[in-house]
Design a protein around this motif. Structure first.
Motif, PDB file in Angstrom:
ATOM      1  N   CYS A 166       0.747  -1.289  -0.034  1.00 40.36           N
ATOM      2  CA  CYS A 166      -0.025  -0.051   0.006  1.00 40.36           C
ATOM      3  C   CYS A 166       1.011   1.226  -0.036  1.00 40.36           C
ATOM      4  O   CYS A 166       2.230   1.308   0.454  1.00 40.36           O
ATOM      5  CB  CYS A 166      -1.061   0.003   0.758  1.00 40.36           C
ATOM      6  SG  CYS A 166      -2.296   1.199   0.820  1.00 40.36           S
ATOM      7  N   ILE A 215      -0.117   4.363   1.186  1.00 41.00           N
ATOM      8  CA  ILE A 215      -0.835   5.186   2.146  1.00 41.00           C
ATOM      9  C   ILE A 215      -0.819   4.389   3.432  1.00 41.00           C
ATOM     10  O   ILE A 215      -1.128   3.078   3.455  1.00 41.00           O
ATOM     11  CB  ILE A 215      -1.968   5.893   1.938  1.00 41.00           C
ATOM     12  CG1 ILE A 215      -3.339   5.043   1.899  1.00 41.00           C
ATOM     13  CG2 ILE A 215      -1.985   6.546   0.524  1.00 41.00           C
ATOM     14  CD1 ILE A 215      -4.555   5.793   1.813  1.00 41.00           C
ATOM     15  N   GLN A 216      -0.884   5.248   4.634  1.00 38.69           N
ATOM     16  CA  GLN A 216      -1.329   4.542   5.975  1.00 38.69           C
ATOM     17  C   GLN A 216      -2.671   5.183   6.452  1.00 38.69           C
ATOM     18  O   GLN A 216      -2.398   6.440   7.028  1.00 38.69           O
ATOM     19  CB  GLN A 216      -0.199   4.642   6.769  1.00 38.69           C
ATOM     20  CG  GLN A 216      -0.541   3.711   8.273  1.00 38.69           C
ATOM     21  CD  GLN A 216      -0.592   2.376   7.989  1.00 38.69           C
ATOM     22  OE1 GLN A 216      -0.077   1.811   7.551  1.00 38.69           O
ATOM     23  NE2 GLN A 216      -1.826   1.969   8.319  1.00 38.69           N
ATOM     24  N   CYS A 217      -3.627   4.398   6.528  1.00 39.45           N
ATOM     25  CA  CYS A 217      -4.914   4.926   7.275  1.00 39.45           C
ATOM     26  C   CYS A 217      -4.640   4.503   8.656  1.00 39.45           C
ATOM     27  O   CYS A 217      -4.288   3.575   8.777  1.00 39.45           O
ATOM     28  CB  CYS A 217      -6.156   4.418   6.558  1.00 39.45           C
ATOM     29  SG  CYS A 217      -6.356   4.318   4.641  1.00 39.45           S
ATOM     30  N   TYR A 253      -6.880   3.607  10.403  1.00 37.13           N
ATOM     31  CA  TYR A 253      -7.542   2.245  11.110  1.00 37.13           C
ATOM     32  C   TYR A 253      -7.339   1.102  10.727  1.00 37.13           C
ATOM     33  O   TYR A 253      -8.060   0.089  10.824  1.00 37.13           O
ATOM     34  CB  TYR A 253      -9.093   2.652  10.789  1.00 37.13           C
ATOM     35  CG  TYR A 253      -9.489   2.992   9.239  1.00 37.13           C
ATOM     36  CD1 TYR A 253      -9.491   2.380   8.296  1.00 37.13           C
ATOM     37  CD2 TYR A 253      -9.592   4.483   8.806  1.00 37.13           C
ATOM     38  CE1 TYR A 253      -9.714   2.323   6.912  1.00 37.13           C
ATOM     39  CE2 TYR A 253      -9.873   4.695   7.740  1.00 37.13           C
ATOM     40  CZ  TYR A 253     -10.011   3.859   6.703  1.00 37.13           C
ATOM     41  OH  TYR A 253     -10.045   4.181   5.108  1.00 37.13           O
ATOM     42  N   CYS A 254      -6.146   0.969   9.863  1.00 40.46           N
ATOM     43  CA  CYS A 254      -5.642  -0.227   9.061  1.00 40.46           C
ATOM     44  C   CYS A 254      -4.397  -0.729   9.692  1.00 40.46           C
ATOM     45  O   CYS A 254      -3.497  -0.174  10.041  1.00 40.46           O
ATOM     46  CB  CYS A 254      -5.356   0.275   7.679  1.00 40.46           C
ATOM     47  SG  CYS A 254      -4.857  -0.993   6.609  1.00 40.46           S
ATOM     48  N   ARG A 282      -1.879  -3.519   8.626  1.00 40.83           N
ATOM     49  CA  ARG A 282      -1.682  -3.997   7.418  1.00 40.83           C
ATOM     50  C   ARG A 282      -1.209  -5.378   7.538  1.00 40.83           C
ATOM     51  O   ARG A 282      -1.035  -6.277   6.610  1.00 40.83           O
ATOM     52  CB  ARG A 282      -0.237  -3.191   6.683  1.00 40.83           C
ATOM     53  CG  ARG A 282      -0.617  -1.840   6.252  1.00 40.83           C
ATOM     54  CD  ARG A 282      -1.511  -1.906   5.113  1.00 40.83           C
ATOM     55  NE  ARG A 282      -0.938  -2.615   4.102  1.00 40.83           N
ATOM     56  CZ  ARG A 282      -1.607  -3.626   3.319  1.00 40.83           C
ATOM     57  NH1 ARG A 282      -2.745  -4.136   4.086  1.00 40.83           N
ATOM     58  NH2 ARG A 282      -1.390  -4.058   2.392  1.00 40.83           N
ATOM     59  N   CYS A 335      -7.008  -4.678   2.975  1.00 44.29           N
ATOM     60  CA  CYS A 335      -7.210  -3.444   2.821  1.00 44.29           C
ATOM     61  C   CYS A 335      -8.784  -3.340   3.292  1.00 44.29           C
ATOM     62  O   CYS A 335      -9.620  -4.111   3.018  1.00 44.29           O
ATOM     63  CB  CYS A 335      -7.249  -2.761   1.587  1.00 44.29           C
ATOM     64  SG  CYS A 335      -8.017  -0.901   1.288  1.00 44.29           S
ATOM     65  N   LEU A 336      -9.146  -2.430   4.177  1.00 42.45           N
ATOM     66  CA  LEU A 336     -10.517  -2.358   4.956  1.00 42.45           C
ATOM     67  C   LEU A 336     -11.325  -1.525   4.042  1.00 42.45           C
ATOM     68  O   LEU A 336     -12.517  -1.602   4.476  1.00 42.45           O
ATOM     69  CB  LEU A 336     -10.090  -1.811   6.535  1.00 42.45           C
ATOM     70  CG  LEU A 336     -10.209  -2.719   7.385  1.00 42.45           C
ATOM     71  CD1 LEU A 336      -9.869  -1.811   8.642  1.00 42.45           C
ATOM     72  CD2 LEU A 336     -11.429  -3.456   7.712  1.00 42.45           C
ATOM     73  N   ASN A 337     -10.838  -0.827   3.074  1.00 37.95           N
ATOM     74  CA  ASN A 337     -11.937  -0.013   2.218  1.00 37.95           C
ATOM     75  C   ASN A 337     -12.751  -0.947   1.420  1.00 37.95           C
ATOM     76  O   ASN A 337     -13.718  -0.227   0.989  1.00 37.95           O
ATOM     77  CB  ASN A 337     -10.943   0.742   1.697  1.00 37.95           C
ATOM     78  CG  ASN A 337     -10.128   1.908   2.367  1.00 37.95           C
ATOM     79  OD1 ASN A 337     -10.661   2.081   3.541  1.00 37.95           O
ATOM     80  ND2 ASN A 337      -9.023   2.402   1.876  1.00 37.95           N
ATOM     81  N   PRO A 359      -4.463  -7.427  -1.400  1.00 34.20           N
ATOM     82  CA  PRO A 359      -4.863  -6.987   0.041  1.00 34.20           C
ATOM     83  C   PRO A 359      -4.123  -5.314   0.244  1.00 34.20           C
ATOM     84  O   PRO A 359      -4.495  -4.957   1.397  1.00 34.20           O
ATOM     85  CB  PRO A 359      -4.140  -7.878   0.771  1.00 34.20           C
ATOM     86  CG  PRO A 359      -3.371  -8.927  -0.012  1.00 34.20           C
ATOM     87  CD  PRO A 359      -3.651  -8.446  -1.637  1.00 34.20           C
ATOM     88  N   GLY A 360      -3.357  -4.689  -0.574  1.00 34.55           N
ATOM     89  CA  GLY A 360      -3.120  -3.347  -0.277  1.00 34.55           C
ATOM     90  C   GLY A 360      -3.834  -2.723  -1.361  1.00 34.55           C
ATOM     91  O   GLY A 360      -5.130  -2.614  -1.486  1.00 34.55           O
ATOM     92  N   ASN A 376      -7.394   3.515  -3.132  1.00 37.42           N
ATOM     93  CA  ASN A 376      -7.305   4.815  -2.349  1.00 37.42           C
ATOM     94  C   ASN A 376      -7.260   6.069  -3.301  1.00 37.42           C
ATOM     95  O   ASN A 376      -7.400   7.257  -2.950  1.00 37.42           O
ATOM     96  CB  ASN A 376      -6.077   4.647  -1.213  1.00 37.42           C
ATOM     97  CG  ASN A 376      -4.911   4.593  -1.791  1.00 37.42           C
ATOM     98  OD1 ASN A 376      -4.539   5.447  -3.000  1.00 37.42           O
ATOM     99  ND2 ASN A 376      -4.188   3.581  -1.301  1.00 37.42           N
TER     100      ASN A 376
HETATM  101  S1  SF4 Z   1      -7.221   0.591   4.539  1.00 34.51           S
HETATM  102 FE1  SF4 Z   1      -6.504   0.126   2.474  1.00 34.51          FE
HETATM  103  S2  SF4 Z   1      -5.643   2.016   1.633  1.00 34.51           S
HETATM  104 FE2  SF4 Z   1      -5.831   2.406   4.026  1.00 34.51          FE
HETATM  105  S3  SF4 Z   1      -3.677   1.767   4.397  1.00 34.51           S
HETATM  106 FE3  SF4 Z   1      -4.976  -0.050   4.476  1.00 34.51          FE
HETATM  107  S4  SF4 Z   1      -4.578  -1.129   2.712  1.00 34.51           S
HETATM  108 FE4  SF4 Z   1      -3.964   0.869   2.328  1.00 34.51          FE
END
Ligand code: SF4
Length: 406
Positions: free
Chosen positions: A23, A25-27, A29-30, A32, A36-38, A76-77, A107
């Motif tokens: 990935c 970026i770093q959200c 709430y995530c 790794r 990816c939770l999105n 997954p990313g 994202n």
């Molecule tokens: S939720 Fe998705 S976009 Fe955000 S950091 Fe995790 S993998 Fe990356």
């Protein structure tokens, strides 16, 4: 090939191909550790497939269920933090299944350069997760952004990400690709801001919005935040629907147990699937244990895996005559041309090398055939199997007589 956005993904089966591990970026709430939770179900960790393995996985899924009607890449990313793998996968799927609706979930940071090709590949829609359009709020949600090999943090990170997301929306509209926007509703962080996001993305041409409730994940910056109530999400959806149609299902992508098996089987394939090799060959004296040296084998047992993940014996094949040096191993490679692995209790370096050159991995192990073969088919870690089954890897630990390895 027409798929209305409202049809996706709940009235049809959707299959995600996990080809994008990294990935950009770093959200907050995530974790790794998980996908990816999105777009994906919380607390799930997918195996990562190469594009070739992903195509095999899809073929298996199509054989199992005619209900697969949308194929997507959502981790997954992030697909565009792994653009080569993601685009190759989309091309392979499009080649093999010209009518299959495709989707991508991202994202949005690195999406722009790929939009024209996505349109050419007739990707039916792209989902961008946009949690804020105000950089001050974005700076609370994202720890960092990596773009063109440079790291951005705080407000600079949020500004850059939001800029790229909004530019991508406009470009998707111009390219005629349907755009869905996901917003993660995070109480106290952006819940009051979602309606502003809804209004802005609608102006830029987004077709539909989905409000996803924030999921509490341990060992993340937001681990102590509360998840939003259903009522809160409902109210936000109602308010946002003044600007843009809403997708109201909260369910993220699911993969059932049968598909998990297919996924594991696909991940265990060679990364580049040049030939179809569905079988594992075994050298055994009595057919229960792996207990015979390669050079002494007179026949090989050939195993496959059924749809419930059980290993099944499909045939026994005669070994080429002893003697004859290199020629013998060339003949064996032809005999086992649909096998990707050969399990033996010992092997010399010459046959190991010759078979490897022909796409057959020789694993030296002693153990119960069904246990080891099932473990390999279901993608179990080879090191664990080695410990459990006293595997010795390669020829250096050859413990057979080796009298016929020459
Ligand atoms: S939720 Fe998705 S976009 Fe955000 S950091 Fe995790 S993998 Fe990356």
């Amino acid at each position: 090939m027409t798929l209305k956005i409202a049809d996706h993904p709940y009235t049809f089966g959707r299959l995600h191909l996990p080809v994008a591990p990294k990935c950009n970026i770093q959200c907050n709430y995530c974790s790794r550790e998980f996908d990816c939770l999105n777009e994906n179900r919380p607390r799930v960790t997918s195996k990562v497939l190469s594009p070739q393995q992903a195509l095999y996985y899809l073929e298996q899924a199509m054989a199992l269920s005619r209900n697969i009607a949308v194929v997507g890449i959502a981790g997954p990313g992030d697909p565009f933090a792994n653009p080569d793998e993601s685009m190759e996968t989309l091309r392979l799927v499009r080649d093999k299944y010209p009518e299959m609706p495709l989707c991508v979930s991202t994202n949005g940071l690195d999406l722009l350069p790929y939009i024209d090709e996505l349109a050419r590949l007739q990707v039916s829609h792209v989902t961008i997760t946009i949690n804020a359009i105000d950089p001050q709020i974005g700076a609370e949600i994202y720890s960092w952004v990596r773009y063109n090999k440079k790291m951005y943090q705080d407000i600079d990170a949020a500004k850059l990400l939001i800029k790229k997301q909004l530019e991508s929306l406009t470009r998707l509209r111009d390219a005629g690709v349907t755009a869905k926007v996901n917003v993660t509703v995070i109480p106290g962080i952006n819940d009051f801001h979602v309606i502003t996001v809804a209004s802005r993305v609608a102006e830029l041409g987004a077709d539909i919005l989905q409000c996803l409730p924030f999921y509490h994940t341990k060992e993340t910056v937001f681990e102590n935040l509360l998840e939003p109530s259903q009522e809160m999400v409902q109210e936000i959806q109602d308010a946002s629907s003044r600007f843009i149609p809403q997708m109201k299902h909260h369910d993220r992508c699911r993969v059932d147990a049968a598909m998990m098996l297919k996924l594991a089987k696909s991940a265990a394939l060679p990364e580049k699937r040049l030939e179809y090799r569905p079988y594992i060959a075994v050298s055994s004296i009595e057919g229960v244990m792996i207990n015979q040296h390669l050079g002494e084998a007179e026949r090989f047992l050939i195993y496959s895996m059924d749809d419930r993940g059980k290993c099944i014996l499909v045939s026994a094949r005669e070994a080429p005559q002893a003697g004859g040096g290199e020629q013998r191993w060339k003949e064996l490679a032809v005999t086992l041309k649909d096998c990707r692995t050969l399990l033996v209790s010992g092997a010399g370096s010459s046959p190991t090398k010759a078979l490897k050159t022909n796409g057959i991995e020789v694993i030296v192990i002693e153990g119960v055939i069904k246990e080891v073969v099932s473990g390999i088919f279901s993608g179990q870690d080879l090191k664990e199997l080695m410990q459990r089954s006293q595997i010795h890897s390669g020829s250096s630990n050859c413990n057979g007589t080796g009298k016929n390895c020459g």
